[in-house]
Design a protein around this motif. Structure first.
Motif, PDB file in Angstrom:
ATOM      1  N   VAL A 202      33.694  43.383  43.125  1.00  0.00           N
ATOM      2  CA  VAL A 202      34.920  43.309  42.185  1.00  0.00           C
ATOM      3  C   VAL A 202      35.137  41.957  41.614  1.00  0.00           C
ATOM      4  O   VAL A 202      34.878  40.784  42.247  1.00  0.00           O
ATOM      5  CB  VAL A 202      36.358  43.974  42.779  1.00  0.00           C
ATOM      6  N   PRO A 203      35.892  41.865  40.331  1.00  0.00           N
ATOM      7  CA  PRO A 203      36.081  40.488  39.728  1.00  0.00           C
ATOM      8  C   PRO A 203      36.887  39.449  40.917  1.00  0.00           C
ATOM      9  O   PRO A 203      37.664  40.079  41.660  1.00  0.00           O
ATOM     10  CB  PRO A 203      36.854  40.732  38.574  1.00  0.00           C
ATOM     11  N   GLU A 204      36.955  38.247  40.708  1.00  0.00           N
ATOM     12  CA  GLU A 204      37.645  37.265  41.561  1.00  0.00           C
ATOM     13  C   GLU A 204      39.010  37.470  41.513  1.00  0.00           C
ATOM     14  O   GLU A 204      39.769  37.304  42.396  1.00  0.00           O
ATOM     15  CB  GLU A 204      36.935  35.836  41.270  1.00  0.00           C
ATOM     16  N   SER A 205      39.523  37.842  40.168  1.00  0.00           N
ATOM     17  CA  SER A 205      41.109  38.053  40.082  1.00  0.00           C
ATOM     18  C   SER A 205      41.327  39.224  40.961  1.00  0.00           C
ATOM     19  O   SER A 205      42.477  39.168  41.421  1.00  0.00           O
ATOM     20  CB  SER A 205      41.353  38.147  38.570  1.00  0.00           C
ATOM     21  N   ALA A 206      40.465  40.122  40.876  1.00  0.00           N
ATOM     22  CA  ALA A 206      41.000  41.405  41.802  1.00  0.00           C
ATOM     23  C   ALA A 206      40.719  41.232  43.384  1.00  0.00           C
ATOM     24  O   ALA A 206      41.611  41.667  43.919  1.00  0.00           O
ATOM     25  CB  ALA A 206      39.958  42.556  41.267  1.00  0.00           C
TER      26      ALA A 206
END
Length: 265
Positions: A202-206
């Motif tokens: 998953v993306p780093e923000s998630a």
């Protein structure tokens, strides 16, 4: 007189183990007692359900995020999640389930909590053993198991289920609406606990949000013991055990002062 005291002392000493054993037998006989096969269905039902889901998801996700076998990847995420979920659900309703027996002064709410914890743990660990053994026997998974991380992951799931289940045991009894609210709030857990994907996918923000979900640490720890090349550096057993201990201590403190009122309702 002295002889009577000697005879009574051992009975008092072993009162709690005998009470817990009786509660466990009652749990096993009443939960599936009326179904053909009895308690056997408590094991067979989740085994068959996971086998069916594995087949369905394997057609949707041909290539697993780790390894070469999707049923194994799915099982390593779903089994600890199911262990936590069953523990939380069973322990949260301990007072309601054992209310007739809690009317006796020799049976305490702690006995009820421990009894349900032991029966559920025994059942879920047997389910996990059957499923993982079956997958490793039927498929060429090319895995080398490391048991310490696997056991640690399941211990984290057990601690979390016990802690949150004990706290919810109070909250469900004190605030009946919370039981329904809890069901709604935790419904997305299956999706956000890294069962069908890995944390790194998953993306780093998630990731920064998902990290606070303790079940992400549970599934990551178990998978690090199944897949030798998987380094779950993001996991923190201390974080999971800390949440579990805090919830358990708070739940026990609240139940100690109010469980009799719940029993007498």
């Amino acid at each position: 007189m002295a002889e009577n005291i000697v005879n009574v002392a051992p009975r008092r000493r072993f009162r709690m183990p005998r009470t817990i054993a009786a509660l466990m037998l009652r749990e096993m006989s009443t939960t599936n007692g009326r179904s053909p096969g009895g308690y056997l269905w408590a094991v067979l039902e989740p085994v068959l359900a996971l086998a069916l889901l594995s087949v369905v998801f394997s057609y949707m996700f041909r290539t697993p995020a780790l390894g070469v076998n999707f049923p194994l990847f799915y099982a390593t995420g779903y089994l600890p999640f199911m262990y936590y979920s069953e523990l939380n659900a069973k322990i949260a309703t301990s007072i309601r389930f054992s209310r007739p027996l809690l009317a006796y002064p020799t049976v305490t709410f702690v006995d009820a909590l421990i009894g349900r914890f032991l029966v559920t743990s025994m059942t879920q660990m047997l389910v996990a053993y059957i499923i993982l053994t079956g997958i490793l026997t039927l498929f060429d998974t090319r895995t080398i198991l490391s048991f310490p991380p696997i056991f640690l992951g399941f211990a984290m799931a057990a601690a979390l289920g016990l802690g949150l289940g004990t706290l919810n045991c109070y909250l469900f009894s004190a605030f009946p609406a919370w039981e329904r609210a809890w069901g709604v709030l935790t419904r997305p857990l299956f999706i956000i606990s890294c069962i069908l994907f890995t944390f790194e996918a998953v993306p780093e923000s998630a990731q920064q949000i998902l990290w606070f979900n303790p079940l992400v640490h549970v599934t990551g720890t178990v998978r690090s013991g199944v897949y030798a090349t998987y380094d779950a550096a993001y996991t923190s057993p201390l974080y999971v055990f800390g949440i579990s201990a805090l919830a358990l201590a708070l739940g026990l403190a609240l139940l100690r002062g109010s469980h009799r009122a719940f029993v007498n309702e």
